[in-house]
Design a protein around this motif. Sequence first.
Motif, mmCIF file in Angstrom:
data_model
loop_
_atom_site.group_PDB
_atom_site.id
_atom_site.type_symbol
_atom_site.label_atom_id
_atom_site.label_comp_id
_atom_site.label_asym_id
_atom_site.label_seq_id
_atom_site.Cartn_x
_atom_site.Cartn_y
_atom_site.Cartn_z
ATOM 1 N N SER A 1 0.796 -1.103 0.105
ATOM 2 C CA SER A 1 0.057 0.071 -0.178
ATOM 3 C C SER A 1 0.887 1.117 -0.011
ATOM 4 O O SER A 1 2.211 1.344 0.235
ATOM 5 C CB SER A 1 -0.923 -0.034 1.223
ATOM 6 O OG SER A 1 -0.157 0.276 2.468
ATOM 7 N N LYS A 2 0.350 2.363 -0.593
ATOM 8 C CA LYS A 2 0.946 3.458 -0.525
ATOM 9 C C LYS A 2 1.394 4.031 1.008
ATOM 10 O O LYS A 2 2.081 4.790 1.116
ATOM 11 C CB LYS A 2 0.317 4.897 -1.295
ATOM 12 C CG LYS A 2 0.410 4.332 -2.798
ATOM 13 C CD LYS A 2 1.964 4.557 -3.501
ATOM 14 C CE LYS A 2 2.563 5.753 -3.417
ATOM 15 N NZ LYS A 2 3.697 5.869 -4.210
ATOM 16 N N GLU A 3 0.418 3.696 1.725
ATOM 17 C CA GLU A 3 0.610 4.105 3.266
ATOM 18 C C GLU A 3 1.887 3.460 3.977
ATOM 19 O O GLU A 3 2.640 4.251 4.641
ATOM 20 C CB GLU A 3 -0.586 3.744 3.888
ATOM 21 C CG GLU A 3 -1.935 4.457 3.589
ATOM 22 C CD GLU A 3 -2.553 4.295 2.404
ATOM 23 O OE1 GLU A 3 -3.296 4.852 1.851
ATOM 24 O OE2 GLU A 3 -2.345 3.030 1.825
ATOM 25 N N ARG A 4 1.958 2.285 3.326
ATOM 26 C CA ARG A 4 3.028 1.434 3.971
ATOM 27 C C ARG A 4 4.438 1.797 3.263
ATOM 28 O O ARG A 4 5.623 1.979 3.928
ATOM 29 C CB ARG A 4 2.931 -0.132 3.927
ATOM 30 C CG ARG A 4 4.230 -0.873 4.416
ATOM 31 C CD ARG A 4 3.771 -2.212 4.787
ATOM 32 N NE ARG A 4 4.865 -3.015 4.927
ATOM 33 C CZ ARG A 4 5.313 -3.314 6.217
ATOM 34 N NH1 ARG A 4 4.981 -2.634 7.106
ATOM 35 N NH2 ARG A 4 6.492 -4.163 6.488
ATOM 36 N N PHE A 5 4.337 2.096 1.953
ATOM 37 C CA PHE A 5 5.481 2.381 1.058
ATOM 38 C C PHE A 5 5.224 3.792 0.572
ATOM 39 O O PHE A 5 4.864 3.849 -0.658
ATOM 40 C CB PHE A 5 5.553 1.107 -0.070
ATOM 41 C CG PHE A 5 6.119 -0.120 0.652
ATOM 42 C CD1 PHE A 5 7.670 -0.327 0.645
ATOM 43 C CD2 PHE A 5 5.323 -0.900 1.113
ATOM 44 C CE1 PHE A 5 8.064 -1.356 1.283
ATOM 45 C CE2 PHE A 5 6.069 -2.244 1.484
ATOM 46 C CZ PHE A 5 7.175 -2.380 1.426
ATOM 47 N N ASP B 1 7.418 3.653 -6.027
ATOM 48 C CA ASP B 1 6.655 4.328 -7.236
ATOM 49 C C ASP B 1 5.450 3.602 -7.757
ATOM 50 O O ASP B 1 4.743 4.125 -8.619
ATOM 51 C CB ASP B 1 7.880 4.045 -8.523
ATOM 52 C CG ASP B 1 8.963 4.987 -8.191
ATOM 53 O OD1 ASP B 1 8.929 6.284 -8.416
ATOM 54 O OD2 ASP B 1 9.840 4.504 -7.556
ATOM 55 N N GLU B 2 5.401 2.342 -7.121
ATOM 56 C CA GLU B 2 3.997 1.343 -7.725
ATOM 57 C C GLU B 2 4.258 0.611 -6.626
ATOM 58 O O GLU B 2 4.979 -0.188 -6.115
ATOM 59 C CB GLU B 2 4.317 0.827 -9.119
ATOM 60 C CG GLU B 2 3.260 -0.076 -9.517
ATOM 61 C CD GLU B 2 3.670 -0.615 -11.041
ATOM 62 O OE1 GLU B 2 3.026 -1.480 -11.500
ATOM 63 O OE2 GLU B 2 4.472 0.099 -11.658
ATOM 64 N N VAL B 3 2.638 0.013 -6.376
ATOM 65 C CA VAL B 3 2.485 -1.054 -5.553
ATOM 66 C C VAL B 3 1.294 -1.829 -5.895
ATOM 67 O O VAL B 3 0.373 -1.105 -6.567
ATOM 68 C CB VAL B 3 2.227 -0.620 -3.907
ATOM 69 C CG1 VAL B 3 3.418 0.112 -3.199
ATOM 70 C CG2 VAL B 3 1.078 0.512 -3.927
ATOM 71 N N GLN B 4 1.389 -2.966 -5.852
ATOM 72 C CA GLN B 4 0.206 -3.722 -6.351
ATOM 73 C C GLN B 4 -0.090 -4.945 -5.385
ATOM 74 O O GLN B 4 0.829 -5.773 -5.020
ATOM 75 C CB GLN B 4 0.627 -4.396 -7.723
ATOM 76 C CG GLN B 4 0.793 -3.585 -8.891
ATOM 77 C CD GLN B 4 0.876 -4.015 -10.189
ATOM 78 O OE1 GLN B 4 0.492 -5.346 -10.410
ATOM 79 N NE2 GLN B 4 2.000 -3.736 -10.939
ATOM 80 N N ALA B 5 -1.554 -5.104 -5.168
ATOM 81 C CA ALA B 5 -1.665 -6.343 -4.135
ATOM 82 C C ALA B 5 -2.659 -7.223 -4.915
ATOM 83 O O ALA B 5 -3.268 -6.866 -5.746
ATOM 84 C CB ALA B 5 -2.665 -5.859 -3.122
ATOM 85 N N GLY B 6 -2.338 -8.705 -4.699
ATOM 86 C CA GLY B 6 -3.124 -9.554 -5.334
ATOM 87 C C GLY B 6 -2.528 -10.923 -5.429
ATOM 88 O O GLY B 6 -1.355 -10.992 -4.813
ATOM 89 N N GLU B 7 -2.946 -11.707 -6.290
ATOM 90 C CA GLU B 7 -2.262 -13.122 -6.574
ATOM 91 C C GLU B 7 -0.740 -12.842 -7.148
ATOM 92 O O GLU B 7 -0.695 -12.503 -8.361
ATOM 93 C CB GLU B 7 -2.972 -14.086 -7.565
ATOM 94 C CG GLU B 7 -2.588 -15.434 -7.734
ATOM 95 C CD GLU B 7 -3.347 -16.231 -8.693
ATOM 96 O OE1 GLU B 7 -3.056 -17.245 -8.579
ATOM 97 O OE2 GLU B 7 -3.833 -15.385 -9.475
#
Length: 268
Positions: free
Chosen positions: A142-146, A150-156
Amino acid sequence: MEEIFREITRALERGESVALATIVKVSGSAPRKEGAKILVRPDGSTVGTIGGGPLENTVIQEALKALAEGKPRLLHYGLRADLHPEDLGVCGGDVEIFVDVISPTETLLLVGGGHVSLALAKLAKELGYRIVVLDEKSEFASKERFPFADEVQAGELASLLENFPITPHTWIVIATRSHETDALALEKVLNSPASYIGLLGSRRKVALIFKRLREQGFEESLLSRVCAPIGLDIGAETPGEIAISIMAEMVLHKRGGTGKPLSKLQKE
């Protein structure tokens, strides 16, 4: 000239390096004047010209070597083949050509958003890397954690890695929360053109993951690409210290060196 700079932009967007050759000095007569440019792609195709003929063909080959080595070079050529058969033309002058390698910003792809990845991302950002974080859970990607990523993605992870554009300018650190996801992530990136692949974990964990990959048919030549356990041996224990050991290994991989203390080298 505008087309050359447009193509540089397009190449960087593709994650591709290109070589830009520019005539920087002319003495006497030459096909083109100072400032003439030719852009050379990795496949040998070009945009622009510095005059054609043997001179241009030779410069293209030197540009390809520069791309392979990742290093710029200054070239000197004579154009008096009527007097010196080894020269590259008969115009009667001399030229100096600077070949620069233009590469996209290197990307650090962190597979797993845990404590070590957080510390490593902070260090890598200071060194100019583009930071991308992938994790199965949104609270770890998440942008809150990082906030500096430049880019954060959550998922499989399998899907995220299959769709992520890995190039020779990508550096990968795998540091998830389980052996299973580490193995899955490593399986997805082993055949990629990434510059560096590192796996966080104990020697036993690494051995188990490598055994699994061998059983799946992955060759030793691919497994040997992986820096695992990741990092240099500096006695690191905390996430911050482990991140320093990983960053040091990445710099060593990029710049070369021995990894020994400079004080020891001075005595050898």
